[in-house]
Scaffold this active site. Sequence first.
Site, PDB file in Angstrom:
ATOM      1  N   GLU A   1      11.918   6.112  15.715  1.00 27.63           N
ATOM      2  CA  GLU A   1      11.866   6.174  14.668  1.00 27.63           C
ATOM      3  C   GLU A   1      13.278   6.008  14.339  1.00 27.63           C
ATOM      4  OE1 GLU A   1       9.690   7.826  12.151  1.00 27.63           O
ATOM      5  OE2 GLU A   1       9.559   5.469  10.637  1.00 27.63           O
TER       6      GLU A   1
ATOM      7  N   GLN B   1      11.831  16.235   9.849  1.00 26.09           N
ATOM      8  CA  GLN B   1      11.183  15.023  10.048  1.00 26.09           C
ATOM      9  C   GLN B   1       9.907  15.800  10.402  1.00 26.09           C
ATOM     10  OE1 GLN B   1       9.472  12.190  10.857  1.00 26.09           O
ATOM     11  NE2 GLN B   1      11.981  11.384  10.309  1.00 26.09           N
TER      12      GLN B   1
ATOM     13  N   TYR C   1       0.983  -1.231  -0.246  1.00 23.76           N
ATOM     14  CA  TYR C   1       0.247  -0.084   0.319  1.00 23.76           C
ATOM     15  C   TYR C   1       0.717   1.160   0.330  1.00 23.76           C
ATOM     16  CZ  TYR C   1      -3.245   3.406   0.802  1.00 23.76           C
ATOM     17  OH  TYR C   1      -4.441   4.393   0.510  1.00 23.76           O
TER      18      TYR C   1
ATOM     19  N   GLU D   1       3.189 -34.040  30.527  1.00 30.00           N
ATOM     20  CA  GLU D   1       1.880 -33.675  29.893  1.00 30.00           C
ATOM     21  C   GLU D   1       0.546 -33.922  30.151  1.00 30.00           C
ATOM     22  OE1 GLU D   1       3.125 -30.483  26.952  1.00 30.00           O
ATOM     23  OE2 GLU D   1       4.821 -29.772  28.245  1.00 30.00           O
TER      24      GLU D   1
ATOM     25  N   SER E   1       5.311   9.575  11.871  1.00 28.47           N
ATOM     26  CA  SER E   1       6.758   9.673  11.762  1.00 28.47           C
ATOM     27  C   SER E   1       7.335  10.368  12.763  1.00 28.47           C
ATOM     28  CB  SER E   1       6.998  10.239  10.516  1.00 28.47           C
ATOM     29  OG  SER E   1       8.262   9.734  10.319  1.00 28.47           O
TER      30      SER E   1
END
Lengths: 433, 433
Positions: B322, B255, B124, B410, B233
């Site tokens: 990030e 940024q 995408y 078990e 971001s």
Amino acid sequence: MQIIKNPAREKWEDLLKRPVFDSASIQEKVRPILVDVRDNGDKAVNKYTQQFDGFVSETLQITDTEMAGIDQVLDESLRDAIHLAVNNITKFHQAQRFELQKMETWLGVTCWRKQIPIEKVGLYIPGGTAPLFSSLLMLGIPAMIAGCKEIILCTPPAKNGKIHPAILYSAHILGLEKIYKIGGAQAIAAMAYGTETVPKVYKIFGPGNQYVTAAKQLVTFDGVAIDMPAGPSEVAVIADDSANAEFIAWDLLSQAEHGTDSQVLLVTDSESICNQVDAKVNKHLQNLPRKSIAAEALKNSKLILADSMTTALDICNHYAPEHLIINTVNADEMAKQVINAGSVFIGPYTPESAGDYASGTNHTLPTNGYARSYSGVSLDSFMKNVTFQKIDAHGIEDIGWAIEEMAKAESLMAHKNAVTARLNAIKGVRSND
Amino acid sequence: MQIIKNPAREKWEDLLKRPVFDSASIQEKVRPILVDVRDNGDKAVNKYTQQFDGFVSETLQITDTEMAGIDQVLDESLRDAIHLAVNNITKFHQAQRFELQKMETWLGVTCWRKQIPIEKVGLYIPGGTAPLFSSLLMLGIPAMIAGCKEIILCTPPAKNGKIHPAILYSAHILGLEKIYKIGGAQAIAAMAYGTETVPKVYKIFGPGNQYVTAAKQLVTFDGVAIDMPAGPSEVAVIADDSANAEFIAWDLLSQAEHGTDSQVLLVTDSESICNQVDAKVNKHLQNLPRKSIAAEALKNSKLILADSMTTALDICNHYAPEHLIINTVNADEMAKQVINAGSVFIGPYTPESAGDYASGTNHTLPTNGYARSYSGVSLDSFMKNVTFQKIDAHGIEDIGWAIEEMAKAESLMAHKNAVTARLNAIKGVRSND
């Protein structure tokens, strides 16, 4: 078991459908528990522990007194078995560390990735019908090898408030110190949000029922990572005429006994194998302690007769089983053509239970078709890969123009100027030389 | 920008909080879109494309006519820049393949992991305020290297029904053939469930706004994997007196210009750097084309003055940015102490925009503190690791007892018997020798 002969390719999708759960209604039940624990901490955890586990205690955390002498409680043979498993699991996972590989993608542009352990992880081990200490080994060993600083364990108590000694012993030999008697969605919430007693973690691992799974998926919206969404356990066996029907019958039953929602498949081109396995499964089922569970699971299960072994493998790749056992003369060759599976068991002497316990591979695997896109748990699951880069003056002089061009084309002028400022500064230095 | 001096450690949590979104209300808006596309396919997709993108077309898929001559549309310099980036990204990701390492965890017990490409993946790429063709390179290149069989691309059209030529050109050089003019939650739904036109995929990658992110997280409940949850971001710059304030100002602005919800931090022990950067950011901001966006983002942003560079690094590790830019005399040493970050940029000549575009590392990175537990996108993201094991008769004779012991403990008797049946068969063969 149902026998299906030569299903047409367009019928595979329907034929191989897993049992579907109403996840929305489970989420609706789980959501208020998560909110309550997030907002009210230990008080809420205690409330749900009493409600669901029928147990009340002053301490949620396992005390030193409870751990004392735990290494004497189990039979020596079980302790030896656990140590053999620990040895093999450790070997297999230790080899998964990757070396730092620095590379110059361009002269003066050095890039690399580094594995760094996730600082805080939470392990969930269900109680329920079997004390899954093996799952604790499968999660705790790679967490220790990775070097996670804080490893916490949540597992539900029995009604008497006790944790099964095999779970405590496994935690003991792994050196885990923070063990909490909490189960279900409330345990997932406690680890995701933290409480007065339980530390908040960054990633949660471990199997569980539909409530635990829904809780794990829901807390991802609040920034907590999880190992993978879990569904009911499943196995597909692919076999030809050369296979031993007795082995296959036990492999199918060993998956069926996990839970009533387990699914097992045999895919073969041999009608004789199909019939033999059917008879043996029915026979052995009668004497199985967990007969009622296995019988229920066998209702979701199928023996599929394919027109060729190539088709049989196609069916398995389409199904994307958690476990795939290949019991054919050319098992090695077939294994190379596997596309979708969590873990593959090759040849007659490789039962799934070997990988469940002691061969060394991890048994926390993608179910429910997730093997199409997810890997099982490994050392990587407890680390993250951080990228690093270092560019020198020559490097940025060389590739800077390309960054400027691309940033301009994306209309991000500050991105461009971050490079331009550096190129100008370098030019200034060079002209002063 | 806000300047915060020597914040006490117990204040860090609050100080470093990201902007919080009301994810529940976004989910409520997205859920009906997912259901509609799942149930009504293309018809629903067309409805939402008209509603949200103001565009109606007979074909959702990009046609050959639309692609024709695309390699002539862009300026040569941009094409050259893209090729330089493709070269470096390819080099860095190709090196991430791991070799099959077969190992004997025990004599006769051979185990290994194998990387297998995910068959069907969906990429995408958002439209919005900038045509992020660089994101397409970052996702498409590793998908091609991995060998994913079906790679589809969804990206929203402009109101005139067109996709930006830089996105089409990037798709062209990657060899992508299935490109759909669909954006938003409806694109995620189309790839997750499949429609008459759009093939269903197993894993969905790519950045997007809050609706796209919510849609990606919601489809995980239906068995589709995603790269990671994405948030706004962010960058943290750690700098000492040696740093060039001009470089830092542009790094922070690059940024900030991403989106109004972006967050940028400078952490330093130098009051002089703090003040210089503040002044330069304010000055450069005035001439930035995306000034209004960057100005809004700077409101969430901080200049933090720490009492030492050790504390400064602690703050950055706590924040888990990030992107982390280390602009100090001892940048290499500091880089070794990074615990939580998506990607680290070392030294004065390594701007974040280098990694955003052309150095070779991937720019699809964990935001919102996810760097504590998630890795950025890499070749691994397009592969799964399948475990294999093969045990021979001697191997199962050797470790079988341990599997039997553990399975008994078990209470899983069929698991035990799957081994016992094999041990008995081997005994039978041996006694006939």
